[in-house]
Design an enzyme around this catalytic site. Sequence first.
Site, PDB file in Angstrom:
ATOM      1  N   GLU A   1       3.929  -2.230  -0.008  1.00  7.25           N
ATOM      2  CA  GLU A   1       4.490  -0.631   0.337  1.00  7.25           C
ATOM      3  C   GLU A   1       6.349  -0.442   0.038  1.00  7.25           C
ATOM      4  OE1 GLU A   1       4.569   0.540   4.352  1.00  7.25           O
ATOM      5  OE2 GLU A   1       2.206   0.982   4.363  1.00  7.25           O
TER       6      GLU A   1
ATOM      7  N   CYS B   1      -1.833  -0.124  -3.122  1.00 11.10           N
ATOM      8  CA  CYS B   1      -3.187  -0.997  -1.621  1.00 11.10           C
ATOM      9  C   CYS B   1      -3.410  -2.268  -1.691  1.00 11.10           C
ATOM     10  CB  CYS B   1      -4.236  -0.085  -2.247  1.00 11.10           C
ATOM     11  SG  CYS B   1      -3.497   1.517  -1.729  1.00 11.10           S
TER      12      CYS B   1
ATOM     13  N   GLU C   1      -6.399  -4.044  -2.679  1.00  6.47           N
ATOM     14  CA  GLU C   1      -7.164  -4.019  -3.364  1.00  6.47           C
ATOM     15  C   GLU C   1      -6.797  -3.965  -4.526  1.00  6.47           C
ATOM     16  OE1 GLU C   1      -7.021  -1.881  -0.236  1.00  6.47           O
ATOM     17  OE2 GLU C   1      -9.234  -1.057  -0.529  1.00  6.47           O
TER      18      GLU C   1
HETATM   19  N1  THU Z   1      -4.130   0.660   2.219  1.00  6.32           N
HETATM   20  C1  THU Z   1      -4.922  -0.267   1.610  1.00  6.32           C
HETATM   21  O1  THU Z   1      -3.578  -1.217   1.098  1.00  6.32           O
HETATM   22  N2  THU Z   1      -6.528   0.024   1.056  1.00  6.32           N
HETATM   23  C2  THU Z   1      -6.489   0.859   0.907  1.00  6.32           C
HETATM   24  O2  THU Z   1      -8.088   1.420   1.027  1.00  6.32           O
HETATM   25  C3  THU Z   1      -5.837   2.105   1.782  1.00  6.32           C
HETATM   26  C4  THU Z   1      -4.804   1.886   2.272  1.00  6.32           C
HETATM   27  C5  THU Z   1      -2.630   0.519   2.547  1.00  6.32           C
HETATM   28  C6  THU Z   1      -1.524   1.886   0.930  1.00  6.32           C
HETATM   29  C7  THU Z   1      -0.833   2.011   2.683  1.00  6.32           C
HETATM   30  O3  THU Z   1       0.670   0.397   2.531  1.00  6.32           O
HETATM   31  C8  THU Z   1      -1.215   1.613   3.965  1.00  6.32           C
HETATM   32  O4  THU Z   1      -2.550   1.300   3.700  1.00  6.32           O
HETATM   33  C9  THU Z   1      -1.065   3.102   4.248  1.00  6.32           C
HETATM   34  O5  THU Z   1      -1.920   3.861   3.995  1.00  6.32           O
END
Ligand code: THU
Length: 132
Positions: free
Chosen positions: A49, A58, A60
């Site tokens: 983040e 994210c 992935e």
């Molecule tokens: N997030 C992911 O890592 N993968 C996803 O497919 C959905 C969201 C993370 C992004 C952010 O750090 C947190 O989850 C909340 O949205």
Amino acid sequence: MQNNEQYIKELVMRASSAMKRAYAPYSHFCVGAAVLTEKGNIYSGCNIENASFGATNCAERTAIFKAVSEGETVIKAVAIVSGNGKPTPPCGICRQVMSEFMAEDGLVILGIKDAEAKIYMLNELLPERFIY
Ligand code: THU
């Protein structure tokens, strides 16, 4: 890796350990992912983040970008694990990034801790994908 079941378990385990490295001081929502490449290598990643929320990456995409930046552009499967103990489907941006490097029948494995909970083919999660 010998068979499907074994590599699925291994991918979920690698996603779980990557989740421990999530940098999520804003949402506190930790995610880990692991991808299996055509060459049989596994790359893992976590969400990262940022105080400027839009700069967040994210889990992935972290894992996919690690594979691609090592020269591996063909991904066979991706496993995802999150800290809420429920199967966590990938966001829309990650589905689009997956579609760049995975075939329509590539596997998207949603894990809970060390077990797979749901398995989809990419085209079930992203039908009529954009290509040109
Ligand atoms: N997030 C992911 O890592 N993968 C996803 O497919 C959905 C969201 C993370 C992004 C952010 O750090 C947190 O989850 C909340 O949205």
